[in-house]
Motif scaffolding. Sequence first.
Motif, mmCIF file in Angstrom:
data_model
loop_
_atom_site.group_PDB
_atom_site.id
_atom_site.type_symbol
_atom_site.label_atom_id
_atom_site.label_comp_id
_atom_site.label_asym_id
_atom_site.label_seq_id
_atom_site.Cartn_x
_atom_site.Cartn_y
_atom_site.Cartn_z
ATOM 1 N N GLY A 72 94.819 102.948 -20.589
ATOM 2 C CA GLY A 72 95.923 102.900 -19.646
ATOM 3 C C GLY A 72 97.224 103.131 -20.378
ATOM 4 O O GLY A 72 97.359 102.750 -21.549
ATOM 5 N N MET A 73 98.153 103.794 -19.739
ATOM 6 C CA MET A 73 99.463 103.995 -20.340
ATOM 7 C C MET A 73 100.459 104.113 -19.211
ATOM 8 O O MET A 73 100.432 105.099 -18.476
ATOM 9 N N GLY A 74 101.276 103.089 -19.034
ATOM 10 C CA GLY A 74 102.253 103.124 -17.949
ATOM 11 C C GLY A 74 101.565 103.224 -16.608
ATOM 12 O O GLY A 74 100.759 102.366 -16.231
ATOM 13 N N ALA A 75 101.845 104.310 -15.904
ATOM 14 C CA ALA A 75 101.385 104.454 -14.522
ATOM 15 C C ALA A 75 100.084 105.220 -14.391
ATOM 16 O O ALA A 75 99.647 105.517 -13.284
ATOM 17 N N ILE A 76 99.444 105.566 -15.513
ATOM 18 C CA ILE A 76 98.152 106.264 -15.429
ATOM 19 C C ILE A 76 97.056 105.474 -16.137
ATOM 20 O O ILE A 76 97.291 104.865 -17.179
ATOM 21 N N GLU A 77 95.895 105.489 -15.544
ATOM 22 C CA GLU A 77 94.748 104.802 -16.135
ATOM 23 C C GLU A 77 93.495 105.660 -16.040
ATOM 24 O O GLU A 77 93.339 106.455 -15.110
ATOM 25 N N GLU A 103 104.201 99.083 -8.836
ATOM 26 C CA GLU A 103 104.968 98.746 -10.040
ATOM 27 C C GLU A 103 105.862 99.895 -10.514
ATOM 28 O O GLU A 103 106.995 99.672 -10.928
ATOM 29 N N TYR A 104 105.326 101.136 -10.464
ATOM 30 C CA TYR A 104 106.030 102.272 -11.075
ATOM 31 C C TYR A 104 106.517 103.316 -10.068
ATOM 32 O O TYR A 104 107.074 104.329 -10.463
ATOM 33 N N MET B 73 113.118 104.889 -9.360
ATOM 34 C CA MET B 73 112.412 103.621 -9.506
ATOM 35 C C MET B 73 111.192 103.904 -10.366
ATOM 36 O O MET B 73 110.284 104.602 -9.932
ATOM 37 N N GLY B 74 111.226 103.445 -11.603
ATOM 38 C CA GLY B 74 110.086 103.691 -12.477
ATOM 39 C C GLY B 74 109.863 105.172 -12.689
ATOM 40 O O GLY B 74 110.750 105.889 -13.161
ATOM 41 N N ALA B 75 108.716 105.637 -12.271
ATOM 42 C CA ALA B 75 108.309 107.012 -12.561
ATOM 43 C C ALA B 75 108.614 107.995 -11.435
ATOM 44 O O ALA B 75 108.196 109.147 -11.496
ATOM 45 N N ILE B 76 109.314 107.537 -10.404
ATOM 46 C CA ILE B 76 109.665 108.473 -9.319
ATOM 47 C C ILE B 76 111.180 108.528 -9.129
ATOM 48 O O ILE B 76 111.880 107.516 -9.246
ATOM 49 N N GLU B 103 107.296 109.232 -20.505
ATOM 50 C CA GLU B 103 107.547 107.789 -20.580
ATOM 51 C C GLU B 103 106.462 106.969 -19.871
ATOM 52 O O GLU B 103 106.050 105.922 -20.385
ATOM 53 N N TYR B 104 106.008 107.437 -18.700
ATOM 54 C CA TYR B 104 105.120 106.615 -17.861
ATOM 55 C C TYR B 104 103.710 107.188 -17.697
ATOM 56 O O TYR B 104 102.893 106.629 -16.977
ATOM 57 N N GLY B 105 103.459 108.350 -18.285
ATOM 58 C CA GLY B 105 102.165 108.997 -18.090
ATOM 59 C C GLY B 105 102.164 109.965 -16.917
ATOM 60 O O GLY B 105 101.451 110.952 -16.914
ATOM 61 N N VAL B 106 102.976 109.648 -15.915
ATOM 62 C CA VAL B 106 103.135 110.527 -14.748
ATOM 63 C C VAL B 106 104.592 110.437 -14.286
ATOM 64 O O VAL B 106 105.227 109.383 -14.452
ATOM 65 N N LYS B 271 98.313 111.393 -23.204
ATOM 66 C CA LYS B 271 98.212 109.939 -23.328
ATOM 67 C C LYS B 271 96.766 109.513 -23.553
ATOM 68 O O LYS B 271 96.507 108.420 -24.051
ATOM 69 N N PHE B 272 95.816 110.362 -23.134
ATOM 70 C CA PHE B 272 94.393 110.019 -23.251
ATOM 71 C C PHE B 272 93.648 110.907 -24.254
ATOM 72 O O PHE B 272 92.655 110.492 -24.834
#
Lengths: 333, 333
Positions: A72-77, A103-104, B73-76, B103-106, B271-272
Motif C-alpha cells: 500500500g502507498m497512500g491512496a493505492i493498494e 481519506e484521500y 483534498m488529498g489526491a483530488i 505523492e499519493y500513488g494516484v 509504487k509497486f
Amino acid sequence: MRVMYEDMVKQFERILTKHGFDPESAADAASIFAGNSMAGVYSHGLNRFPRVVSYLEKGEIAPDAAPTCEMGMGAIERWDGHRGFGPLNARRAMDRACDLAEEYGVGVVALGNNNHWMRGGSYGWQAADRGFIGICWSNTCPNMPAWGGKDKKIGNNPFVMAIPRSSGDHVVIDCAMSQFSYGKMEDCRLKGQKLSVPGGYDSEGRLSTDPAEIEKTQRVLPMGYWKGSGISIALDLIATVLAGGNSVSRIGTLGDEVGLTQIMIAIAPGKFNSVELTDSVVNEIVADIKTSVPAQEGGQVYYPGERALKSIQENRRLGIPVVEEIWNAVLAM
Amino acid sequence: MRVMYEDMVKQFERILTKHGFDPESAADAASIFAGNSMAGVYSHGLNRFPRVVSYLEKGEIAPDAAPTCEMGMGAIERWDGHRGFGPLNARRAMDRACDLAEEYGVGVVALGNNNHWMRGGSYGWQAADRGFIGICWSNTCPNMPAWGGKDKKIGNNPFVMAIPRSSGDHVVIDCAMSQFSYGKMEDCRLKGQKLSVPGGYDSEGRLSTDPAEIEKTQRVLPMGYWKGSGISIALDLIATVLAGGNSVSRIGTLGDEVGLTQIMIAIAPGKFNSVELTDSVVNEIVADIKTSVPAQEGGQVYYPGERALKSIQENRRLGIPVVEEIWNAVLAM
C-alpha cells in the motif's frame, strides 16, 4: 416461475454453507447472487450458481480464503484474493477503495488472484450506495479476437462506472467489451432469434447476426470493432501491472476461468459538493437525456442503470423470474 | 506535400504570439499542435489550427488565462481553466495529476471551464512519458443522439488510457464514443469512400455507411450502439460532478464548443513495481497480442498506440503530410 428474493438467498446460503462457507460469508455471497438475478442479470445470478458450486467442488474456489493487502502507498493498494470467492473479495476491495477515497478523495485497490466477480455492476452500485463515484473492471479468460485477429487473444473485460444519487437511483453503466456476451448469444439461439446487430463472424468470415454461427467460429466482435478491442487491451494492462496479477493471456493457461485481476477505483464527490449539489447536477443531465426525441414511435431513452432499477423494483415485488429446471437443480443441491 | 515538424512549430508559434500568447505558451502550444499532426491525428493538428485562430479572434479563447486550483483534498483537485487555451490547460492538469500520483500513488484533477483539448491521446502520452498510467477524458458539445433517441443529446466524449514503457513505446488508446468522428466522415465523403462499418443513420432511419447521408441526419452512431451511449453519459456525469463544470447539455447552450470539462487521472505503477517489472508485464501482453492469427492474409494486429508511434517516426523523418491549401492559409496568417 418466480421465486421471492428471500427464498433464493436462503437456498444459496444453505448450499454455500454446505460447501465450506462460514455463516457470515454464506449470507453475504448468497445476497450478491440473488441480488444479481433481482437486478435482471440472470446470467450472473441463479443461472451461474451451479457452475460456481462445481468450481467449489473441484477446489478451484477456496471458500474460506480471505483477501490480504500486500502493498500500500497512500491512496493505492495491492490485494491478493488467494483464489477465494470472487464476489466477496471484489466487494471487500471496493469497500476498501471507498475507505481510501474517504481519506484521500480517491482510492484505488488492485486485486489479483481473485475469481470471477459475477456481475461487475454490483460493485458500482455498492460504491454509489456509499456516496462515491465507482469505476471498476475485471479481466477475463481470452474469449475474443483482437481487432484484425482471428483467434481469441483478449478478454471481454467488463467495465463499470457508477455515479451516486442520494435517492439510490444511481447511474451505472456495466458493459463487457464484446458486443454481446456468450450468455446473450446462447439465449438468442435457444429462442431462435437473431442478434439485433452483428455480434461476430460466421465461418466464411462475414459479419453475422446468427448466434449459432458465431458460437461456432468463436469470432466474437468487440464493441465498436477496433475501439472495444483497444479498450480491452488497455484495461488488461492496467489491471495486470497494478495488481501484479494474471493477465488475460495467463488466465488462458489455467484451464478454467480462475485467478482473475480486478481494479476498483472510488472517488469522493462529497469532498467538493454537498449531496444536494451532486444530486442536482446528476438529475439535470439525466432529465435532459430523458427528453430525447425517441427513434421509434412510443420508444424512450433509458439512462444507464434505469432498467436494472426497474428490474429490482419489479422482481422484489413479484419475485425473481427463474428457469424452472435450474431452480429445481439448486433446490436439490 | 510534407512539412518538417520544426517548420510547423515555428509557424504556429509565430501566429499564436501574434494573437496574444506569451513566448513560452506559444512554444508549448505550437509543439502540441504540430505533435498532433506528427502523430497522424491531422484533424486535431494543422487542420484544426485555423478554427482555433478564429476562436482566438472572436475572443472565445483567452490566450493569457492561466488555470487555477479552486479546491483540493488529498489526491483530488478541482481546477478552473478560465476558458484559456485548451491543450495548455489540459497539459498543466495532467502534469498536476502526475504530481499528486507521485505523492499519493494516484492523482485526479477535474478541470472545468476549459476549451477543446484537441487530441486527448497527447495527455496519455504525457503521463506515460513520466512513467505513470494515464486515464483521461473530456466532454464535448452535444453531437450524438443517445441510444434510442434521434436528436443530439450526448457528446462523443473522447476517452484515453495510457500504459507506460520505459522505451517510450507506450500503449495508448484514444477513442471517441462515436463510431466515427465527423472529421473522419468528411474525409471519406471527400474521397468518395464509404465507411468501413455503419457510422450512423440515413434519412430513412436505416443504419448507413454513407458519410454524406449521416452528415445530413446528424444521427451519428455511438460505438457499440447502446454501450458507447451509456459510457458517454457516465463520462459526462463524472466530469461534471467532480469539476463543477459544464455538462454536455450546458455546452450546447454556449454557441461554440467552449467551456468544456475534463478529467485527468494518473496512477503510479512505480509504487509497486520496478520500471523493469512494469516493462516486462506490458511487453509480455503486447507480444502475445502481436502473435494473433491475422483475419486477413498478410494482415496484422496492432496494439493501441502502435500506429501513432509509426506515424511519429515516419513523419519526423520525412516531414508531416499536409493539405496544401490549409498549410498555405496558415503561412498567410
